[in-house]
Design a protein around this motif. Structure first.
Motif, PDB file in Angstrom:
ATOM      1  N   LEU A 317       0.831  -1.198   0.000  1.00 28.02           N
ATOM      2  CA  LEU A 317       0.000   0.000   0.000  1.00 28.02           C
ATOM      3  C   LEU A 317       0.871   1.256   0.000  1.00 28.02           C
ATOM      4  CD1 LEU A 317      -2.718  -1.044   2.604  1.00 28.02           C
ATOM      5  CD2 LEU A 317      -3.042  -0.779   0.144  1.00 28.02           C
ATOM      6  N   LYS A 318       0.405   2.281  -0.658  1.00 28.96           N
ATOM      7  CA  LYS A 318       1.062   3.585  -0.601  1.00 28.96           C
ATOM      8  C   LYS A 318       0.541   4.299   0.650  1.00 28.96           C
ATOM      9  CE  LYS A 318      -0.056   6.769  -3.625  1.00 28.96           C
ATOM     10  NZ  LYS A 318      -0.135   7.515  -4.910  1.00 28.96           N
ATOM     11  N   VAL A 319       1.452   4.745   1.506  1.00 27.86           N
ATOM     12  CA  VAL A 319       1.045   5.321   2.795  1.00 27.86           C
ATOM     13  C   VAL A 319       1.549   6.758   2.904  1.00 27.86           C
ATOM     14  CG1 VAL A 319       1.029   5.036   5.294  1.00 27.86           C
ATOM     15  CG2 VAL A 319       1.210   3.023   3.818  1.00 27.86           C
ATOM     16  N   ARG A 320       0.639   7.648   3.264  1.00 24.33           N
ATOM     17  CA  ARG A 320       0.965   9.045   3.494  1.00 24.33           C
ATOM     18  C   ARG A 320       0.730   9.343   4.975  1.00 24.33           C
ATOM     19  NH1 ARG A 320      -2.740  12.119   1.660  1.00 24.33           N
ATOM     20  NH2 ARG A 320      -1.628  13.876   0.739  1.00 24.33           N
ATOM     21  N   ILE A 321       1.488  10.271   5.524  1.00 19.55           N
ATOM     22  CA  ILE A 321       1.327  10.649   6.925  1.00 19.55           C
ATOM     23  C   ILE A 321       1.020  12.140   7.002  1.00 19.55           C
ATOM     24  CG2 ILE A 321       2.399  10.800   9.200  1.00 19.55           C
ATOM     25  CD1 ILE A 321       4.071   8.393   8.506  1.00 19.55           C
ATOM     26  N   ALA A 322      -0.125  12.468   7.608  1.00 20.28           N
ATOM     27  CA  ALA A 322      -0.555  13.857   7.751  1.00 20.28           C
ATOM     28  C   ALA A 322      -0.194  14.362   9.140  1.00 20.28           C
ATOM     29  CB  ALA A 322      -2.061  13.969   7.522  1.00 20.28           C
ATOM     30  N   LEU A 323       0.324  15.571   9.194  1.00 20.53           N
ATOM     31  CA  LEU A 323       0.722  16.178  10.467  1.00 20.53           C
ATOM     32  C   LEU A 323      -0.296  17.241  10.878  1.00 20.53           C
ATOM     33  CD1 LEU A 323       4.557  16.654   9.853  1.00 20.53           C
ATOM     34  CD2 LEU A 323       3.385  14.723  10.927  1.00 20.53           C
ATOM     35  N   LEU A 324      -1.000  16.988  11.959  1.00 18.04           N
ATOM     36  CA  LEU A 324      -1.920  17.966  12.525  1.00 18.04           C
ATOM     37  C   LEU A 324      -1.157  18.899  13.459  1.00 18.04           C
ATOM     38  CD1 LEU A 324      -4.883  15.566  13.304  1.00 18.04           C
ATOM     39  CD2 LEU A 324      -4.947  17.466  11.683  1.00 18.04           C
ATOM     40  N   PRO A 325      -1.742  20.021  13.846  1.00 20.87           N
ATOM     41  CA  PRO A 325      -1.075  20.906  14.814  1.00 20.87           C
ATOM     42  C   PRO A 325      -0.744  20.158  16.102  1.00 20.87           C
ATOM     43  CG  PRO A 325      -2.925  22.033  13.796  1.00 20.87           C
ATOM     44  CD  PRO A 325      -3.008  20.601  13.356  1.00 20.87           C
ATOM     45  N   PHE A 326       0.243  20.646  16.815  1.00 19.60           N
ATOM     46  CA  PHE A 326       0.731  20.009  18.036  1.00 19.60           C
ATOM     47  C   PHE A 326      -0.399  19.758  19.034  1.00 19.60           C
ATOM     48  CE2 PHE A 326       2.832  20.588  22.312  1.00 19.60           C
ATOM     49  CZ  PHE A 326       3.458  19.335  22.317  1.00 19.60           C
ATOM     50  N   GLU A 327      -0.479  18.503  19.486  1.00 17.26           N
ATOM     51  CA  GLU A 327      -1.442  18.042  20.483  1.00 17.26           C
ATOM     52  C   GLU A 327      -2.899  18.250  20.066  1.00 17.26           C
ATOM     53  OE1 GLU A 327      -0.361  19.638  24.345  1.00 17.26           O
ATOM     54  OE2 GLU A 327       1.000  17.935  24.664  1.00 17.26           O
ATOM     55  N   LYS A 328      -3.148  18.221  18.768  1.00 16.73           N
ATOM     56  CA  LYS A 328      -4.514  18.333  18.261  1.00 16.73           C
ATOM     57  C   LYS A 328      -4.865  17.078  17.467  1.00 16.73           C
ATOM     58  CE  LYS A 328      -5.248  22.532  19.760  1.00 16.73           C
ATOM     59  NZ  LYS A 328      -6.248  22.815  20.823  1.00 16.73           N
ATOM     60  N   ASP A 329      -6.164  16.741  17.494  1.00 16.17           N
ATOM     61  CA  ASP A 329      -6.656  15.663  16.650  1.00 16.17           C
ATOM     62  C   ASP A 329      -7.741  16.243  15.740  1.00 16.17           C
ATOM     63  OD1 ASP A 329      -9.218  15.613  17.968  1.00 16.17           O
ATOM     64  OD2 ASP A 329      -8.369  14.380  19.550  1.00 16.17           O
ATOM     65  N   PRO A 330      -8.243  15.482  14.768  1.00 19.83           N
ATOM     66  CA  PRO A 330      -9.229  16.046  13.827  1.00 19.83           C
ATOM     67  C   PRO A 330     -10.484  16.584  14.490  1.00 19.83           C
ATOM     68  CG  PRO A 330      -8.328  13.999  12.973  1.00 19.83           C
ATOM     69  CD  PRO A 330      -7.841  14.119  14.386  1.00 19.83           C
ATOM     70  N   ASN A 331     -10.799  16.063  15.679  1.00 21.54           N
ATOM     71  CA  ASN A 331     -11.993  16.509  16.385  1.00 21.54           C
ATOM     72  C   ASN A 331     -11.768  17.807  17.145  1.00 21.54           C
ATOM     73  OD1 ASN A 331     -14.680  16.277  17.350  1.00 21.54           O
ATOM     74  ND2 ASN A 331     -14.006  15.178  19.161  1.00 21.54           N
ATOM     75  N   GLU A 332     -10.519  18.300  17.140  1.00 23.74           N
ATOM     76  CA  GLU A 332     -10.198  19.514  17.900  1.00 23.74           C
ATOM     77  C   GLU A 332      -9.779  20.675  17.003  1.00 23.74           C
ATOM     78  OE1 GLU A 332      -8.464  17.548  22.011  1.00 23.74           O
ATOM     79  OE2 GLU A 332      -7.130  17.654  20.277  1.00 23.74           O
ATOM     80  N   VAL A 333      -9.838  20.481  15.710  1.00 23.16           N
ATOM     81  CA  VAL A 333      -9.467  21.553  14.777  1.00 23.16           C
ATOM     82  C   VAL A 333     -10.607  21.755  13.790  1.00 23.16           C
ATOM     83  CG1 VAL A 333      -6.993  21.112  14.983  1.00 23.16           C
ATOM     84  CG2 VAL A 333      -8.305  19.934  13.210  1.00 23.16           C
ATOM     85  N   THR A 334     -10.558  22.861  13.077  1.00 22.98           N
ATOM     86  CA  THR A 334     -11.583  23.138  12.075  1.00 22.98           C
ATOM     87  C   THR A 334     -11.346  22.291  10.830  1.00 22.98           C
ATOM     88  OG1 THR A 334     -10.247  24.979  11.237  1.00 22.98           O
ATOM     89  CG2 THR A 334     -11.920  25.491  12.895  1.00 22.98           C
ATOM     90  N   GLY A 335     -12.372  22.190  10.015  1.00 25.97           N
ATOM     91  CA  GLY A 335     -12.281  21.377   8.810  1.00 25.97           C
ATOM     92  C   GLY A 335     -11.178  21.812   7.870  1.00 25.97           C
ATOM     93  N   ASP A 336     -10.950  23.127   7.766  1.00 28.96           N
ATOM     94  CA  ASP A 336      -9.911  23.597   6.843  1.00 28.96           C
ATOM     95  C   ASP A 336      -8.522  23.179   7.321  1.00 28.96           C
ATOM     96  OD1 ASP A 336     -10.311  25.450   8.980  1.00 28.96           O
ATOM     97  OD2 ASP A 336      -9.080  26.904   7.926  1.00 28.96           O
ATOM     98  N   VAL A 337      -8.330  23.089   8.638  1.00 35.19           N
ATOM     99  CA  VAL A 337      -7.044  22.629   9.161  1.00 35.19           C
ATOM    100  C   VAL A 337      -6.852  21.143   8.837  1.00 35.19           C
ATOM    101  CG1 VAL A 337      -5.702  22.229  11.269  1.00 35.19           C
ATOM    102  CG2 VAL A 337      -6.995  24.356  10.992  1.00 35.19           C
ATOM    103  N   THR A 338      -7.922  20.366   8.987  1.00 34.35           N
ATOM    104  CA  THR A 338      -7.854  18.938   8.654  1.00 34.35           C
ATOM    105  C   THR A 338      -7.529  18.748   7.181  1.00 34.35           C
ATOM    106  OG1 THR A 338      -9.436  18.366  10.397  1.00 34.35           O
ATOM    107  CG2 THR A 338      -9.161  16.780   8.596  1.00 34.35           C
TER     108      THR A 338
END
Length: 375
Positions: A317-338
């Motif tokens: 599989l081709k695997v990509r890794i996305a980096l969110l802001p420090f100590e944040k998960d997708p449920n803690e940032v806005t959609g545009d940040v995700t």
């Protein structure tokens, strides 16, 4: 007749794209109701005034001509511009054609029929409730009725799970005041569930039913990973729901299915393949070629993501890794940040693995936090 609804067209049709597509002159202005498009020509066949007296609001999706006085929404604008009159079939078909040219993709719905099989959930009600209402806890996090239906969420006010202890005695677990999150296998069969506490008073934020298999061998929402070649893997259920919400807002991302790993790990090594790696092998057989890992923005989460990426790359599989802001998960940032994190995700390679292990992108923030805590 087009399968698109009026509401979908109003929500999705990009007026600037449409005007450019038809070579209609316009300029962007700002009015009392927000950003407006000042359009040279009125779409009304009985007017067609070209003195830049037509305006259309981007925020409210409504416009009007100050010469003929006619007002219009997006559907009416298209109808008037092409002079379709009462031919609404042609109007909706044209809107559908414009959306296709625009790159529109419909929001993904659940595509695999689910079966509860032998698992009986605690007494609970499907969300939204029959009267259309939803839990304030979910609404405050942006999880409306559509998301609740997609993930088969349920509200358990007073519900118990019965199980047998090692001595054969019947015991119970109280799932009251929790959101029930069903966990389905890739074939849509209910295998287990979680209960998310809503009171904030329970020592266990998530409660798992005794006797049923652990969630760590399954992929949340993996049963809906069909008709696509790309999945995005978050951690918990609400992270996965937040990813879906973020992707639904971008037509270019709607073909990507969000799935969940139930934590910062990827289970593998089961002799019979009854683990997450075994299920990724099945997803690969379905046509999945790419996995984007979007776990928490933490030092250890990134290290775990690198471990998982190496394993998944090992099965082709081709695997990509996305980096969110420090100590944040997708449920803690806005959609545009995700979405920004997704688009900026880097392809896993042995070289990237070494680089990020030697210089973890979150290490500096972690050091600053530790230093601040000592002060």
């Amino acid at each position: 007749m087009s399968k698109l609804s009026f509401a979908q067209i109003q929500d999705e049709l990009d007026m600037e794209f449409f005007l450019e597509r038809e070579s209609i002159s316009f300029r962007e202005t700002r009015g009392t109701s927000g950003v407006q498009l000042n359009i040279k020509t009125c779409p009304n066949p009985a007017c067609r005034d070209e003195r830049w007296r037509t305006y259309f609001g981007i925020d409210n999706g409504q416009g009007n001509c100050f010469v003929c006085g006619k007002s219009f929404n997006k559907v009416h604008f298209v109808n008037n511009y092409f002079d379709f009159g009462d031919n609404w079939r042609a109007t909706f078909q044209m809107c559908e054609e414009i959306l296709r040219d625009q790159g529109y993709r419909p929001k993904r719905k659940a595509m695999v029929r689910v079966e509860h099989g032998d698992v009986t959930l605690p007494v609970s009600d499907p969300l939204p409730l029959p009267d259309g209402s939803n839990l304030a806890y979910l609404e405050q996090r942006g999880f409306g009725p559509d998301i609740c239906k997609y993930f088969e969420l349920r509200w358990c006010q007073f519900g118990w799970w019965k199980f047998k202890d090692p001595d054969g005695n019947t015991q119970t677990q109280n799932f009251g005041d929790r959101v029930i999150i069903p966990v389905f296998d890739l074939d849509g069969t209910l295998k287990t569930f979680q209960g998310r506490d809503l009171t904030g008073e329970s020592a266990k934020k998530y409660l798992f039913p005794m006797e049923l298999p652990g969630t760590g061998r399954y992929l949340l929402n993996g049963h809906n990973a069909v008709a696509t070649d790309h999945v995005c893997m978050g951690e918990g259920a609400f992270d996965v729901a937040a990813i879906k919400l973020a992707f639904d807002e971008d037509p270019e991302l709607r073909h990507i299915v969000p799935i969940g790993s139930f934590g910062k790990h990827l289970s593998y090594g089961a002799p019979d393949g009854d683990d997450q790696l075994g299920r990724f092998l099945k997803l690969k057989a379905r046509g999945i070629t790419t996995v984007t890992i979007m776990w928490d923005g933490e030092v250890n989460a990134l290290l775990a993501a690198l471990d998982a990426a190496k394993v998944l790359s090992g099965i082709g599989l081709k695997v990509r890794i996305a980096l969110l802001p420090f100590e944040k998960d997708p449920n803690e940032v806005t959609g545009d940040v995700t979405r920004k994190a997704f688009y900026a995700a880097q392809l896993w390679t042995p070289a990237l693995d070494i680089r990020w292990r030697l210089r973890n992108p979150y290490a500096e923030d972690a050091k600053k936090k530790a230093a601040a805590a000592k002060e």
